[in-house]
Design a protein around this motif. Structure first.
Motif, PDB file in Angstrom:
ATOM      1  N   PHE A   1      -4.647   5.947   2.405  1.00 31.70           N
ATOM      2  CA  PHE A   1      -4.052   4.821   1.710  1.00 31.70           C
ATOM      3  C   PHE A   1      -4.532   4.715   0.266  1.00 31.70           C
ATOM      4  O   PHE A   1      -5.667   5.073  -0.063  1.00 31.70           O
ATOM      5  CB  PHE A   1      -4.408   3.506   2.412  1.00 31.70           C
ATOM      6  CG  PHE A   1      -3.640   3.237   3.666  1.00 31.70           C
ATOM      7  CD1 PHE A   1      -4.070   3.727   4.889  1.00 31.70           C
ATOM      8  CD2 PHE A   1      -2.483   2.469   3.641  1.00 31.70           C
ATOM      9  CE1 PHE A   1      -3.370   3.474   6.053  1.00 31.70           C
ATOM     10  CE2 PHE A   1      -1.766   2.197   4.809  1.00 31.70           C
ATOM     11  CZ  PHE A   1      -2.216   2.700   6.009  1.00 31.70           C
ATOM     12  N   GLY A   2      -3.642   4.162  -0.579  1.00 32.10           N
ATOM     13  CA  GLY A   2      -4.060   3.728  -1.898  1.00 32.10           C
ATOM     14  C   GLY A   2      -4.796   2.400  -1.784  1.00 32.10           C
ATOM     15  O   GLY A   2      -4.925   1.841  -0.702  1.00 32.10           O
TER      16      GLY A   2
ATOM     17  N   LEU B   1      -3.252   8.820   7.932  1.00 28.11           N
ATOM     18  CA  LEU B   1      -2.829   8.233   6.673  1.00 28.11           C
ATOM     19  C   LEU B   1      -4.000   8.084   5.708  1.00 28.11           C
ATOM     20  O   LEU B   1      -5.075   7.617   6.094  1.00 28.11           O
ATOM     21  CB  LEU B   1      -2.206   6.862   6.908  1.00 28.11           C
ATOM     22  CG  LEU B   1      -0.837   6.825   7.590  1.00 28.11           C
ATOM     23  CD1 LEU B   1      -0.498   5.407   8.003  1.00 28.11           C
ATOM     24  CD2 LEU B   1       0.228   7.388   6.677  1.00 28.11           C
TER      25      LEU B   1
ATOM     26  N   PHE C   1       0.837  -1.189   0.000  1.00 30.15           N
ATOM     27  CA  PHE C   1       0.000   0.000   0.000  1.00 30.15           C
ATOM     28  C   PHE C   1       0.876   1.243   0.000  1.00 30.15           C
ATOM     29  O   PHE C   1       1.790   1.366   0.830  1.00 30.15           O
ATOM     30  CB  PHE C   1      -0.896   0.055   1.230  1.00 30.15           C
ATOM     31  CG  PHE C   1      -1.945  -1.015   1.292  1.00 30.15           C
ATOM     32  CD1 PHE C   1      -1.708  -2.198   1.978  1.00 30.15           C
ATOM     33  CD2 PHE C   1      -3.166  -0.843   0.669  1.00 30.15           C
ATOM     34  CE1 PHE C   1      -2.670  -3.189   2.037  1.00 30.15           C
ATOM     35  CE2 PHE C   1      -4.147  -1.830   0.720  1.00 30.15           C
ATOM     36  CZ  PHE C   1      -3.889  -3.006   1.399  1.00 30.15           C
TER      37      PHE C   1
END
Lengths: 113, 112
Positions: free
Chosen positions: A103-104, A101, A89
């Motif tokens: 995230f992708g 965060l 990720f």
């Protein structure tokens, strides 16, 4: 709104080959870009990270390339090993905004022996 | 140092039931996070605590989700009533000033 887009969703690489994962972000306020590695049944673990004032960072077989103008960054895994088989990720963070965060979507990497 | 502990590891419940997850962060870590990871997706932040105060709960579905962090240490995340779309892995993470995140192994929730 998906602020971090990751590609490909999955990839298969032969042992010894190079794995390349790409991410693009939208929010120019992001100032920290970590990559996480996740094995099945485990939480994500920090692999390597970069700040936007640096164009490249290398740690062992893992390298991040960062292109601030294009708002893109990528992870290169050199000499891929079967033990590298995991989901990766990318993420982005605004340090001053509480270290949250974004995230992708993740890339599942399979390294064939 | 010991990692982030989470329990239970797995939970299966019927829709409309309630469920609670527990997290014990790394000792001394002031910041605690709960993330939801739906299968095939990246984790999404639900709530962030700094000591025992909420810093960000903007993405927490407050009509059914609640969380607390008593005495600035352990935390619980509750869902009541659960929906099918709540099926996911719930990850707890902690961090301290100048240090990165440490994630727990998560609780896998299946709502049937």
């Amino acid at each position: 709104q998906q602020q971090v887009k990751q590609s490909p969703q999955s990839l298969i690489v032969q042992k010894g080959g190079i794995s390349i994962i790409n991410c693009a972000y939208e929010n120019t306020a992001f100032d920290y870009f970590p990559w996480y590695q996740q094995f099945p049944g485990k939480g994500p673990a920090l692999l390597i990270a970069i700040r936007p004032d640096v164009s490249e960072k290398k740690e062992g077989r893992f390298t991040i390339s960062f292109n601030k103008s294009a708002k893109q960054f990528s992870l290169h895994i050199m000499d891929s090993q079967p033990g590298d088989s995991a989901t990766y990720f990318c993420a982005a963070e605004i340090k001053a905004a509480g270290n949250k965060l974004t995230f992708g979507g993740g890339t599942r990497v399979l390294v064939k022996p | 140092e010991a990692g982030v502990a989470q329990s239970p590891r797995y939970k299966i419940i019927e829709k409309r039931q309630s469920v609670a997850f527990w997290c014990n962060p790394i000792s001394g870590h002031a910041t605690l996070y709960w993330y939801q990871q739906i299968l095939g997706q990246g984790p999404k932040l639900l709530i962030q605590f700094q000591n025992n105060g909420v810093v960000d709960d903007s993405q927490l579905p407050k009509d059914r989700f609640s969380a607390e962090r008593l005495k600035g240490v352990d935390s619980t995340l509750k869902i009541q009533p659960a929906k099918l779309e709540d099926s996911a892995v719930y990850l707890c993470a902690s961090s301290s000033e100048g240090r990165g995140y440490t994630f727990g192994s998560g609780t896998r929730l299946t709502v049937v």
